[in-house]
Design an enzyme around this catalytic site. Structure first.
Site, PDB file in Angstrom:
ATOM      1  N   HIS A 107      -8.782   5.923   4.630  1.00 16.00           N
ATOM      2  CA  HIS A 107      -9.092   4.678   3.933  1.00 16.00           C
ATOM      3  C   HIS A 107     -10.147   4.866   2.849  1.00 16.00           C
ATOM      4  O   HIS A 107     -10.258   4.028   1.951  1.00 16.00           O
ATOM      5  CB  HIS A 107      -9.562   3.621   4.948  1.00 16.00           C
ATOM      6  CG  HIS A 107      -8.479   3.161   5.862  1.00 16.00           C
ATOM      7  ND1 HIS A 107      -7.766   2.004   5.656  1.00 16.00           N
ATOM      8  CD2 HIS A 107      -7.970   3.711   6.994  1.00 16.00           C
ATOM      9  CE1 HIS A 107      -6.870   1.857   6.619  1.00 16.00           C
ATOM     10  NE2 HIS A 107      -6.976   2.884   7.443  1.00 16.00           N
ATOM     11  N   ASP A 158     -14.865   3.761  -4.249  1.00 20.44           N
ATOM     12  CA  ASP A 158     -14.293   3.040  -3.118  1.00 20.44           C
ATOM     13  C   ASP A 158     -12.851   3.464  -2.936  1.00 20.44           C
ATOM     14  O   ASP A 158     -12.131   3.662  -3.927  1.00 20.44           O
ATOM     15  CB  ASP A 158     -14.351   1.525  -3.344  1.00 20.44           C
ATOM     16  CG  ASP A 158     -14.707   0.754  -2.086  1.00 20.44           C
ATOM     17  OD1 ASP A 158     -14.423   1.268  -0.986  1.00 20.44           O
ATOM     18  OD2 ASP A 158     -15.271  -0.344  -2.190  1.00 20.44           O
TER      19      ASP A 158
END
Length: 462
Positions: A157, A365
C-alpha cells in the site's frame, strides 16, 4: 472458494463502524462473498504471553476473524522498530528517519515466523491468500517453506523506493527474494512497479523476464499495478449524512460565510504538514484579500506516538500553528484550526463536502484515499477544488486536480490562491473528469482485478 486475507490490523466486526475506511469495508465484502478468513494482529500487546500463542477467533456473516496478540518486546521491535522506524521512512524516501537496529530486524522476522506458524487451518489448497503491506513482506516466503501451495499474493500500500534508496536497507536482498515467493506482487503505481523491477535487476539471484514477470529459484512471480479506489456511492452517502449532522451544522455555523480549506491526515512526517502550514502562512501574507475570509481546518490524529520523530513533528506543528494564528488572527477569526484527534468517518466526510479546497500535499504517498474521498464528497453543482501533491499515487489518476510540488511552499501558496478563486465552470470540469476516473476504478474494481490477476498468475507460475 474462500479468501484468506492477512494484514497487520484486522477490522473486527465490532469495529467496522465509525472510523473504518473503505479498504476495510471492501475487504470484508470480498470475504463475505464466498466465506473466508481475516488474520492479523489485534493491535494490543502484553508483557508476556503463553507459548503456543493463543488465537482469538470471531465469526460473523460467514467470515472468520482470527487475531494474535504481541508481547511488549515484539511490539517494540516488529512494529515500532523495524516496520515504522526502518521500512516506513525508507519506503517514503525519508532516510534521516531510518534507524536500523539488529534486534529490531530480528524481531521483525521473528514476528513474521510467528504469524506463519499460527495461521489457522486453510479450507482448501485452492483458496487464495492475500497478504497486505510492509509489515508482512517475508510472510509469504515463510508460508511456502511450511508447505503452503495456495495462490499467494502480496499488495504493497506504500510507495516502493528507487534502488539507491532501497539499498540503504539492511537485508534488502533477503526481502526482495521473499517477495518473489508470491505468485503476484501488486503496487499502487507504475513508478512503484518500475522501482521494484530495477531493484530486482541488481539482485544476482533473480532474473527479470519483462515488465510483468521475474524468476527466482524456478518460480515465476508476476508483478502488476493495481491503484486502490474507493466506494464512490458509499462515500457520497456518508458525506451527505455528515453534512447535515449536528457536527456538520456546527462547523458551518462557526465558519459563517468564510470559505473552508481542509486537510485530513495522520500526524506523520510523510504528510508534509509543516510545509503546508508555511504555504498557507505565505498565502495570507501575500494575498491580503483572503484574510478573515478563509479558515484552514487541519485534522491530524496522533499515530505511533511512541516513535520519537512523531513527537518532534507534533511539537513543530504546534509551534507553527500558534505562530500563524498569532500573526494573522483577529478577535473574531482564527485562520488555522489544528486538531490532533480523529472524528467519526461520516463527520469527516461531511467536513470534506463543505470544503472549498481539499489540501492534500504528502511528501510521498502510496495512493492517498483522502484525495479521492474529497472528490466523491463534493456537490456536483458547486464542487470544491482538490490541491494535490504530484508525489501522491492518486495524482497519477486525478490529474485534473491542481497539482503541486509539496516541497515548494511558494508554489503551494500560489495554487491555494488559484483554487480559492477558480471559476465555477472550471471547478465543475475538473470535478467531472476526476469523478469519472473514480467510478471507473473503484474499490470493487481494484479488489476484483487483483484477485483475478492472482488466480491467473498462480496458474502460470511454477
Amino acid at each position: 472458494m474462500s479468501l484468506i486475507t492477512i494484514s497487520n490490523r484486522v477490522a473486527l466486526p465490532s469495529q467496522l463502524q465509525g472510523a473504518q475506511g473503505g479498504l476495510a469495508v471492501g475487504l470484508r465484502s470480498a470475504l463475505e462473498d464466498g466465506g473466508g478468513l481475516w488474520f492479523g494482529w489485534d493491535g494490543r500487546h502484553e508483557p508476556r504471553l503463553p507459548d503456543p500463542r493463543p488465537l482469538a477467533v470471531q465469526n460473523a456473516n460467514g467470515v472468520r476473524y482470527a487475531t494474535l496478540r504481541l508481547t511488549r518486546a515484539e511490539y517494540e521491535r516488529f512494529y515500532l522498530g523495524f516496520s515504522n522506524q526502518v521500512l516506513w521512512p525508507l519506503f517514503h524516501y525519508r532516510l534521516p528517519y531510518v534507524h536500523c537496529q539488529r534486534a529490531d530486524r530480528e524481531g521483525y522476522w521473528a514476528v513474521n515466523r510467528l504469524f506463519a506458524d499460527r495461521l489457522p487451518d486453510l479450507p482448501d489448497a485452492e483458496s487464495p491468500i492475500w497478504i497486505h503491506d510492509y509489515h508482512f513482506i517475508p510472510l509469504g516466503q515463510m508460508l511456502r517453506e511450511r508447505g503452503i501451495t495456495n495462490p499467494l499474493g502480496f499488495f504493497l500500500h506504500t510507495p516502493f523506493p528507487a534502488w539507491d534508496v532501497y539499498r540503504a536497507l539492511p537485508d534488502h536482498q533477503a526481502l526482495l527474494e521473499a517477495l518473489c515467493a508470491h505468485d503476484l506482487v501488486g503496487f499502487q503505481t507504475d513508478l512503484d512497479r518500475d522501482n521494484f523491477l530495477d531493484c530486482l535487476r541488481h539482485t544476482d539471484a533473480i532474473e527479470v523476464i519483462d515488465t510483468a514477470r521475474a524468476r527466482y529459484r524456478g518460480r515465476v512471480v508476476h508483478i502488476g499495478v493495481f491503484p486502490i479506489g474507493i466506494d464512490v456511492d458509499s462515500v457520497a452517502a456518508h458525506a451527505r449524512h455528515g453534512f447535515y449532522s449536528q457536527q456538520g451544522r456546527r462547523l458551518q455555523a462557526s465558519l459563517g460565510d468564510r470559505r473552508l480549506i481542509i486537510g485530513v491526515d495522520r500526524l506523520d512526517y510523510s504528510k508534509g504538514l509543516d510545509i503546508r502550514f508555511e504555504a498557507y502562512r505565505r498565502m495570507l501574507e501575500r494575498r491580503r484579500e483572503h484574510r478573515a475570509r478563509v479558515v484552514y481546518l487541519q485534522i491530524a490524529p496522533i499515530s505511533r506516538g511512541e516513535v520519537p520523530e512523531y513527537d518532534e513533528i507534533r511539537r513543530e506543528l504546534e509551534y507553527q500553528a500558534g505562530h500563524l494564528n498569532c500573526q494573522f488572527a483577529e478577535y473574531d477569526w482564527a485562520p488555522l484550526r489544528y486538531l490532533n484527534r480523529g472524528f467519526h468517518r461520516a463527520n469527516v466526510l461531511g467536513f470534506l463536502s463543505r470544503a472549498h479546497v481539499g489540501l492534500v500535499t504528502p511528501m510521498r504517498d502510496g495512493m492517498n484515499l483522502v484525495a479521492k474521498e474529497f472528490v466523491a464528497a463534493q456537490d456536483p453543482d458547486d464542487p470544491g477544488v482538490l490541491v494535490l501533491s504530484h508525489l501522491a499515487g492518486a495524482a497519477r489518476e486525478l490529474d485534473a486536480a491542481v497539482l503541486v510540488n509539496p516541497y515548494d511552499p511558494d508554489e503551494v501558496a500560489e495554487r491555494l490562491h488559484q483554487a480559492l478563486t477558480m471559476p465555477l465552470a472550471e471547478r465543475r470540469e475538473r470535478w467531472t473528469r476526476m469523478i469519472r476516473c473514480l467510478r471507473e476504478q473503484d474499490i470493487t474494481c481494484w479488489r476484483d482485478d487483483y484477485l483475478q490477476a492472482l488466480q491467473t498468475a498462480a496458474g502460470a507460475s511454477g
